[in-house]
Design a protein around this motif. Structure first.
Motif, mmCIF file in Angstrom:
data_model
loop_
_atom_site.group_PDB
_atom_site.id
_atom_site.type_symbol
_atom_site.label_atom_id
_atom_site.label_comp_id
_atom_site.label_asym_id
_atom_site.label_seq_id
_atom_site.Cartn_x
_atom_site.Cartn_y
_atom_site.Cartn_z
ATOM 1 N N VAL A 1 0.844 -1.187 0.000
ATOM 2 C CA VAL A 1 0.000 0.000 0.000
ATOM 3 C C VAL A 1 0.883 1.240 0.000
ATOM 4 N N GLN A 2 0.541 2.203 -0.850
ATOM 5 C CA GLN A 2 1.245 3.488 -0.884
ATOM 6 C C GLN A 2 0.225 4.610 -0.792
ATOM 7 N N LEU A 3 0.630 5.678 -0.106
ATOM 8 C CA LEU A 3 -0.228 6.842 0.048
ATOM 9 C C LEU A 3 0.475 8.050 -0.539
ATOM 10 N N VAL A 4 -0.237 8.852 -1.320
ATOM 11 C CA VAL A 4 0.347 10.038 -1.943
ATOM 12 C C VAL A 4 -0.576 11.224 -1.683
ATOM 13 N N GLU A 5 -0.072 12.197 -0.898
ATOM 14 C CA GLU A 5 -0.864 13.380 -0.578
ATOM 15 C C GLU A 5 -0.668 14.458 -1.646
ATOM 16 N N SER A 6 -1.658 15.328 -1.754
ATOM 17 C CA SER A 6 -1.555 16.503 -2.612
ATOM 18 C C SER A 6 -2.508 17.567 -2.088
ATOM 19 N N GLY A 7 -2.297 18.806 -2.554
ATOM 20 C CA GLY A 7 -3.230 19.876 -2.230
ATOM 21 C C GLY A 7 -2.731 20.907 -1.243
ATOM 22 N N GLY A 8 -1.527 20.740 -0.710
ATOM 23 C CA GLY A 8 -1.011 21.736 0.221
ATOM 24 C C GLY A 8 -0.647 23.029 -0.498
ATOM 25 N N GLY A 9 -0.276 24.019 0.296
ATOM 26 C CA GLY A 9 0.126 25.288 -0.290
ATOM 27 C C GLY A 9 0.208 26.395 0.731
ATOM 28 N N LEU A 10 0.383 27.609 0.219
ATOM 29 C CA LEU A 10 0.469 28.814 1.049
ATOM 30 C C LEU A 10 -0.820 29.615 0.874
ATOM 31 N N VAL A 11 -1.498 29.866 1.985
ATOM 32 C CA VAL A 11 -2.754 30.617 1.940
ATOM 33 C C VAL A 11 -2.765 31.642 3.064
ATOM 34 N N GLN A 12 -3.692 32.592 2.956
ATOM 35 C CA GLN A 12 -3.875 33.568 4.026
ATOM 36 C C GLN A 12 -4.863 33.041 5.051
ATOM 37 N N CYS A 21 -5.511 12.357 -0.501
ATOM 38 C CA CYS A 21 -4.551 11.284 -0.246
ATOM 39 C C CYS A 21 -4.992 10.092 -1.092
ATOM 40 N N ALA A 22 -4.253 9.850 -2.155
ATOM 41 C CA ALA A 22 -4.573 8.723 -3.035
ATOM 42 C C ALA A 22 -3.939 7.457 -2.490
ATOM 43 N N VAL A 23 -4.708 6.376 -2.492
ATOM 44 C CA VAL A 23 -4.247 5.089 -1.981
ATOM 45 C C VAL A 23 -3.967 4.175 -3.156
ATOM 46 N N PHE A 24 -2.740 3.672 -3.224
ATOM 47 C CA PHE A 24 -2.345 2.759 -4.293
ATOM 48 C C PHE A 24 -2.066 1.389 -3.687
ATOM 49 N N GLY A 25 -2.615 0.350 -4.308
ATOM 50 C CA GLY A 25 -2.443 -0.992 -3.797
ATOM 51 C C GLY A 25 -3.744 -1.510 -3.213
ATOM 52 N N VAL A 92 3.328 20.298 8.302
ATOM 53 C CA VAL A 92 3.330 19.272 7.257
ATOM 54 C C VAL A 92 2.199 18.303 7.592
ATOM 55 N N TYR A 93 1.358 18.054 6.627
ATOM 56 C CA TYR A 93 0.186 17.203 6.824
ATOM 57 C C TYR A 93 0.447 15.823 6.191
ATOM 58 N N TYR A 94 0.145 14.784 6.976
ATOM 59 C CA TYR A 94 0.386 13.411 6.553
ATOM 60 C C TYR A 94 -0.913 12.614 6.595
ATOM 61 N N CYS A 95 -1.154 11.803 5.585
ATOM 62 C CA CYS A 95 -2.223 10.830 5.722
ATOM 63 C C CYS A 95 -1.621 9.503 6.173
ATOM 64 N N TRP A 106 2.319 5.386 5.825
ATOM 65 C CA TRP A 106 2.354 6.855 5.812
ATOM 66 C C TRP A 106 2.563 7.385 4.402
ATOM 67 N N GLY A 107 1.971 8.542 4.148
ATOM 68 C CA GLY A 107 2.290 9.290 2.949
ATOM 69 C C GLY A 107 3.547 10.114 3.160
ATOM 70 N N GLN A 108 3.951 10.833 2.117
ATOM 71 C CA GLN A 108 5.198 11.595 2.166
ATOM 72 C C GLN A 108 5.018 12.950 2.824
ATOM 73 N N GLY A 109 3.788 13.377 2.987
ATOM 74 C CA GLY A 109 3.514 14.667 3.617
ATOM 75 C C GLY A 109 3.359 15.777 2.596
ATOM 76 N N THR A 110 2.537 16.771 2.959
ATOM 77 C CA THR A 110 2.365 17.954 2.126
ATOM 78 C C THR A 110 2.337 19.187 3.036
ATOM 79 N N GLN A 111 3.036 20.233 2.634
ATOM 80 C CA GLN A 111 3.181 21.428 3.468
ATOM 81 C C GLN A 111 1.961 22.331 3.321
ATOM 82 N N VAL A 112 1.447 22.755 4.462
ATOM 83 C CA VAL A 112 0.395 23.773 4.513
ATOM 84 C C VAL A 112 0.937 24.941 5.319
ATOM 85 N N THR A 113 0.940 26.118 4.723
ATOM 86 C CA THR A 113 1.416 27.313 5.401
ATOM 87 C C THR A 113 0.322 28.367 5.366
ATOM 88 N N VAL A 114 -0.033 28.874 6.539
ATOM 89 C CA VAL A 114 -1.095 29.871 6.658
ATOM 90 C C VAL A 114 -0.474 31.159 7.167
#
Length: 116
Positions: A1-12, A21-25, A92-95, A106-114
């Motif tokens: 099983v592999q997990l791949v996160e997406s959607g992070g970013g810099l927001v106000q 978080c896409a699940v493969f396997g 850093v957000y992890y699924c 675990w996924g690889q993590g995606t950075q969220v900055t507010v």
């Protein structure tokens, strides 16, 4: 099983983001999925949980009322809708998947900055 996160970013502050978080396997032995986050200098924090059927959902007080966890089993994808973001949500957000055969995945993590 592999997990791949997406959607992070810099927001106000006050903005919204949706993480995926896409699940493969094979997902047959996954009984629950979680979102964790880790801010600089702090321990990784569990803040949202959903069971494989979606019958049980739980949130930490820090995100309750602002974040929504969901899953689309047909697409093998876990989501996190984050509304009314505050600077304290910066991390850093992890699924995570609780797999009865292989344990925690675990996924690889995606950075969220507010920004304030």
């Amino acid at each position: 099983v592999q997990l791949v996160e997406s959607g992070g970013g810099l927001v106000q502050a006050g903005a919204s983001l949706r993480l995926s978080c896409a699940v493969f396997g094979s997902t047959i032995s996954i009984n629950a999925m979680n979102w964790y986050r880790q801010a600089p200098g702090k321990q990784r924090e569990l803040f949202a949980t959903i069971t494989n059927t979606g019958g049980y959902i739980n949130y930490a007080d820090s995100v309750k009322g602002r974040f929504t966890i969901s899953r689309d089993n047909a697409k093998d994808t876990l989501y996190l809708q984050m509304n009314n973001l505050i600077p304290e949500d910066t991390a850093v957000y992890y699924c995570n998947a609780q797999d009865l055969r292989v344990g925690n995945v675990w996924g690889q993590g995606t950075q969220v900055t507010v920004s304030s």
